[in-house]
Design a protein around this motif. Sequence first.
Motif, short mmCIF file in Angstrom:
data_model
loop_
_atom_site.label_atom_id
_atom_site.label_comp_id
_atom_site.label_asym_id
_atom_site.label_seq_id
_atom_site.Cartn_x
_atom_site.Cartn_y
_atom_site.Cartn_z
N HIS A 241 0.80 -1.22 0.00
CA HIS A 241 0.00 0.00 0.00
C HIS A 241 0.84 1.28 0.00
CE1 HIS A 241 -3.26 -2.77 0.68
NE2 HIS A 241 -4.13 -1.80 0.58
N SER A 243 2.05 3.01 -2.47
CA SER A 243 1.57 4.01 -3.42
C SER A 243 0.36 4.75 -2.88
CB SER A 243 1.19 3.35 -4.75
OG SER A 243 2.33 2.80 -5.35
N VAL A 244 -0.48 4.04 -2.13
CA VAL A 244 -1.68 4.66 -1.57
C VAL A 244 -1.28 5.78 -0.60
CG1 VAL A 244 -3.75 4.24 -0.18
CG2 VAL A 244 -2.98 2.51 -1.81
N ASN A 247 0.36 8.68 -2.58
CA ASN A 247 -0.65 9.52 -3.24
C ASN A 247 -1.26 10.55 -2.28
OD1 ASN A 247 -0.17 8.14 -5.58
ND2 ASN A 247 -1.99 6.85 -5.47
N LYS A 252 4.17 10.35 -6.60
CA LYS A 252 4.03 9.09 -7.35
C LYS A 252 5.31 8.27 -7.16
CE LYS A 252 2.29 10.42 -11.55
NZ LYS A 252 1.98 10.13 -12.95
N LEU A 253 5.14 6.96 -7.05
CA LEU A 253 6.29 6.07 -6.88
C LEU A 253 6.38 5.12 -8.07
CD1 LEU A 253 5.86 5.10 -3.11
CD2 LEU A 253 7.58 6.64 -4.06
N PRO A 254 7.55 4.59 -8.36
CA PRO A 254 7.68 3.66 -9.48
C PRO A 254 7.27 2.24 -9.09
CG PRO A 254 9.82 4.06 -8.54
CD PRO A 254 8.85 4.88 -7.74
N LEU A 255 6.06 2.10 -8.57
CA LEU A 255 5.66 0.80 -8.05
C LEU A 255 4.39 0.30 -8.71
CD1 LEU A 255 5.97 1.45 -4.21
CD2 LEU A 255 7.58 0.20 -5.63
N GLU A 256 4.28 -1.03 -8.79
CA GLU A 256 3.01 -1.66 -9.15
C GLU A 256 2.71 -2.73 -8.10
OE1 GLU A 256 2.23 -1.14 -13.84
OE2 GLU A 256 3.37 -2.93 -13.32
N SER A 257 1.48 -2.72 -7.59
CA SER A 257 1.10 -3.66 -6.54
C SER A 257 0.37 -4.86 -7.12
CB SER A 257 0.23 -2.96 -5.50
OG SER A 257 0.97 -1.96 -4.85
N PRO A 345 10.37 -1.39 -10.92
CA PRO A 345 10.75 -1.81 -12.27
C PRO A 345 12.07 -2.61 -12.29
CG PRO A 345 10.12 0.50 -12.27
CD PRO A 345 10.13 0.06 -10.84
N LEU A 398 15.43 6.86 -4.46
CA LEU A 398 14.38 7.08 -5.46
C LEU A 398 14.95 7.71 -6.73
CD1 LEU A 398 11.12 8.56 -3.91
CD2 LEU A 398 11.27 6.89 -5.75
N PHE A 401 15.74 6.21 -10.49
CA PHE A 401 14.83 6.11 -11.64
C PHE A 401 14.94 7.35 -12.53
CE2 PHE A 401 13.29 3.38 -8.32
CZ PHE A 401 13.21 2.19 -9.02
N VAL A 402 15.60 8.38 -12.01
CA VAL A 402 15.89 9.57 -12.83
C VAL A 402 17.27 9.44 -13.46
CG1 VAL A 402 16.17 12.07 -12.78
CG2 VAL A 402 14.41 11.00 -11.37
#
Lengths: 417, 91
Positions: A241, A243-244, A247, A252-257, A345, A398, A401-402
Motif C-alpha cells: 500500500h 503508493s496509496v 498519493n 508518485k512512486l515507481p511501483l506496481e502492486s 521496475p 528514489l 529512476f531519474v
Amino acid sequence: MRNKYSIFSLFKNALSYHENWQRAWKDPAPKKEYDAVIVGGGGHGLATAYYLAKKHNMQNIAVVEKGWIGGGNTGRNTTIIRSNYLWDASAGLYDHALKIWEGLSQELNYNVMFSQRGVMNLAHNLQDVRDLKRRTHANRLNGIDAVYLNTEEIKKFCPIINTSQDIRYPVLGGTLQRRAGTARHDAVAWGYARGADEMGVDIIQNCEVKGIKRNGDTVEGIETTKGFIKTKKIGVVAAGHSSVVANMAGLKLPLESKPLQALVSEPVKPIIDTVVMSNAVHAYVSQSDKGELVIGAGTDDYISYSQKGSHQIVEGTLNAILELYPIFSRMRMLRQWGGIVDICPDASPILSKTSIKGLYFNCGWGTGGFKATPGSGDLFAHTIANDEPHKLNAAFNLNRFVSGDLVDEHGAAAVAH
Amino acid sequence: MFLINCPYCGERDQQEFKAGGEAHIERPKQPTELSDDEWAEYLFMRKNIKGVQFERWNHAHGCRKWFNMVRDTSNDEIKAIYKIGEKPPTQ
C-alpha cells in the motif's frame, strides 16, 4: 523494567499456569506530537522503530498500524532468508541483514527461530547453469558464502528431489548458501515490537493513516483514524500500500502492486531439512517447524489490491513441485492465501528520502522483503535519523529512476520476481 | 482470475490476456527535448491506484489486440471496456 525471557522465567510462570506473563507491549493512545512516526507495523516498520530508539536515541516516536502488528505481509511470506544476490549493492544490503539475523534472537531476547538450514537454487537449463555459476563467483567476491553443486551433490544434500534427467525441466545443478535459512516471521514482528516498546516507542494499532499534512515541501503530521499526529519525520513502510500513502502526499512512486500467493500443506513428519528454490519453474518449498510444507507461488501480472491470486498461478507452481518432488503427490494443501507486493521496475527496494522534506519511503521489496527485515530497519532508521542514507542503502534511492542507475536484480536474483 | 469481455472476441478467461499497466500515459511528443525527470515520470512513475483504475490489456492468446479497461483494483470488478482510441468513459 521488563522481565527477561529465560528458562527461569518459564519455570516461574509454569507455577502459575502461564497466566501471569507480562504484556509484551503496551497499547497506548497516540500523543499529540512525536519526533518521528513510522507508518506500518510490520517487521520492517517495527525494526525501523527499534533501531531509531536503540542506535539513534530517538525514543519519542510512534509506529502506527492500520490493523494489528505483524498482521500484513510479515505474516504472509514464506520466511526464506538468504543473501546470495548478484549485484554488489544488493549483496551488501542483504548480507548486512543476514549478519543481524545471526544474532537477533539474543539481541532481542526473543526466539525468532532463525534456522540456518541452507537455501538451494536449482538450474534447469544451460543458461541457468551459467547464471548460477556467475552468481556464485560474484557472491564469493563479496564475501558471501556460496557453492555450486552438480546434480549428484544436490541429490545428496536433498534426497527427495527428482534428479532424473528425462523430466521436462531436469535438475542440471544448483547453488547452495549454507548460512541462509528461515525464521519464524511472526516472532520477528513481536520481538521487535517488544524491544521497541521497552525503549519507549508507542505502538499504536488499529490506527489507519488517512492523510499526510504538508506545508509546502515539508511534512507537518499525519491524519489518522485516531486523530491528527504532529511530527517532522514520517517513515512510510507500507509494503503493497506504499503508493496509496504516497498519493496522500501528492507523490508518485515507481511501483506496481500485485497479488503474490503462497500455500501450506497439512503437517507431516520432517521430510525436507533445507529450502529449495527453483527459478525456471517457479517453485520453492521448505518445511516449517510445525511440519507443514511451505510453498511459494508467483505473482499475477495485473495490478490488484484484492489479496486474491489467480488459480492458474498456484496450479503452475504445484505442477512444478510435483515434478521435482513426486513424493508429495498425495499431500493435501491446508491453506492458500495472497498478499499484495509492491514491485519496482528493477525489482530492487527503495529506502530513500523523497522530494518532500521529512518524508521517507521504505518500499518496493516486491516478492522478497522478509529476509531483509533487520537490515532494512537498521538502514532505514539511519536514513531517517541522519536525513541521509547509510552507504549500504545509498544505491537504493528514489533518484535512481531519474539517473538510470538501476539495481537490476530482475533477471539476476536467485528466483524469478 | 476473472472473465474479460474482449471488445473483438467476446468473453474469455483472464489467463488469455496480458495486463499492460496504467493507460493513457501519453508518449512524449518531443523525446529529445525531455529532461531526466520527465523521462523518469514517463517511464517509471505510476499512480498504482487502489480503486478505479484505467489500464491497458492485450488479448495475448487470442486476437492479440490491445484495448482499455476500467477496473476496480480493490476487488477486480471490471467497470468498462473500450477500444484503443475511443474516449474513456467518465466515472
